[in-house]
Design a protein around this motif. Structure first.
Motif, PDB file in Angstrom:
ATOM      1  N   THR A  86      15.564   8.707   5.917  1.00 55.01           N
ATOM      2  CA  THR A  86      15.931   7.654   6.863  1.00 55.01           C
ATOM      3  C   THR A  86      14.792   6.655   7.028  1.00 55.01           C
ATOM      4  O   THR A  86      15.019   5.439   7.026  1.00 55.01           O
TER       5      THR A  86
ATOM      6  N   TRP B  33       7.267  10.350   1.774  1.00 56.18           N
ATOM      7  CA  TRP B  33       7.997  10.890   0.624  1.00 56.18           C
ATOM      8  C   TRP B  33       7.006  11.626  -0.262  1.00 56.18           C
ATOM      9  O   TRP B  33       5.994  11.084  -0.653  1.00 56.18           O
TER      10      TRP B  33
ATOM     11  N   GLN C  50      14.250  15.629  -0.004  1.00 56.84           N
ATOM     12  CA  GLN C  50      13.451  15.187   1.146  1.00 56.84           C
ATOM     13  C   GLN C  50      14.219  15.466   2.433  1.00 56.84           C
ATOM     14  O   GLN C  50      15.444  15.567   2.424  1.00 56.84           O
ATOM     15  N   SER C  51      13.493  15.547   3.534  1.00 54.02           N
ATOM     16  CA  SER C  51      14.156  15.748   4.826  1.00 54.02           C
ATOM     17  C   SER C  51      14.933  14.489   5.202  1.00 54.02           C
ATOM     18  O   SER C  51      14.652  13.389   4.702  1.00 54.02           O
ATOM     19  N   ARG C  52      15.885  14.659   6.072  1.00 54.31           N
ATOM     20  CA  ARG C  52      16.680  13.515   6.541  1.00 54.31           C
ATOM     21  C   ARG C  52      15.767  12.475   7.198  1.00 54.31           C
ATOM     22  O   ARG C  52      15.965  11.279   7.044  1.00 54.31           O
ATOM     23  N   ARG C  53      14.754  12.934   7.937  1.00 60.90           N
ATOM     24  CA  ARG C  53      13.827  12.030   8.600  1.00 60.90           C
ATOM     25  C   ARG C  53      13.086  11.160   7.589  1.00 60.90           C
ATOM     26  O   ARG C  53      12.971   9.954   7.760  1.00 60.90           O
ATOM     27  N   VAL C  54      12.620  11.773   6.513  1.00 52.61           N
ATOM     28  CA  VAL C  54      11.875  11.032   5.486  1.00 52.61           C
ATOM     29  C   VAL C  54      12.791  10.036   4.787  1.00 52.61           C
ATOM     30  O   VAL C  54      12.430   8.873   4.597  1.00 52.61           O
TER      31      VAL C  54
END
Length: 87
Positions: free
Chosen positions: A48, A86, A42-46
């Motif tokens: 976090t 997610w 997953q992306s860091r944004r997701v």
């Protein structure tokens, strides 16, 4: 107004000091959760957003890590995953 402003600033600074310790704890929990989920694709944004959601749902007296807590709380895990995007 000039007398109120310094009092307001002192009140805000004091309030910030009161919340700093819990915020610092929350940040530590969130950072650990991010490390624990770094290899989930997953992306860091997701990640976090997910970890922040999970920490916000945990009791302030919780001693388990987010990873341990999420295993015992699958509903919160699903809801936070949905809120974070997610996939």
């Amino acid at each position: 107004m000039t007398r109120i402003l310094p009092l307001l600033l002192v009140a805000l600074a004091t309030a910030g000091c009161v919340t700093t310790s819990s915020s610092a704890d929350d940040r530590r929990w969130i950072q650990q959760c991010i490390r624990d989920n770094a290899d989930e694709g997953q992306s860091r944004r997701v990640v976090t957003a997910y970890c922040t959601c999970m920490v916000n749902r945990m009791s302030n007296n919780e001693t388990r890590s987010v990873t341990q807590w999420e295993r015992a709380n699958p509903r919160a895990r699903r809801e936070c995953g949905r809120e974070a995007g997610w996939t």
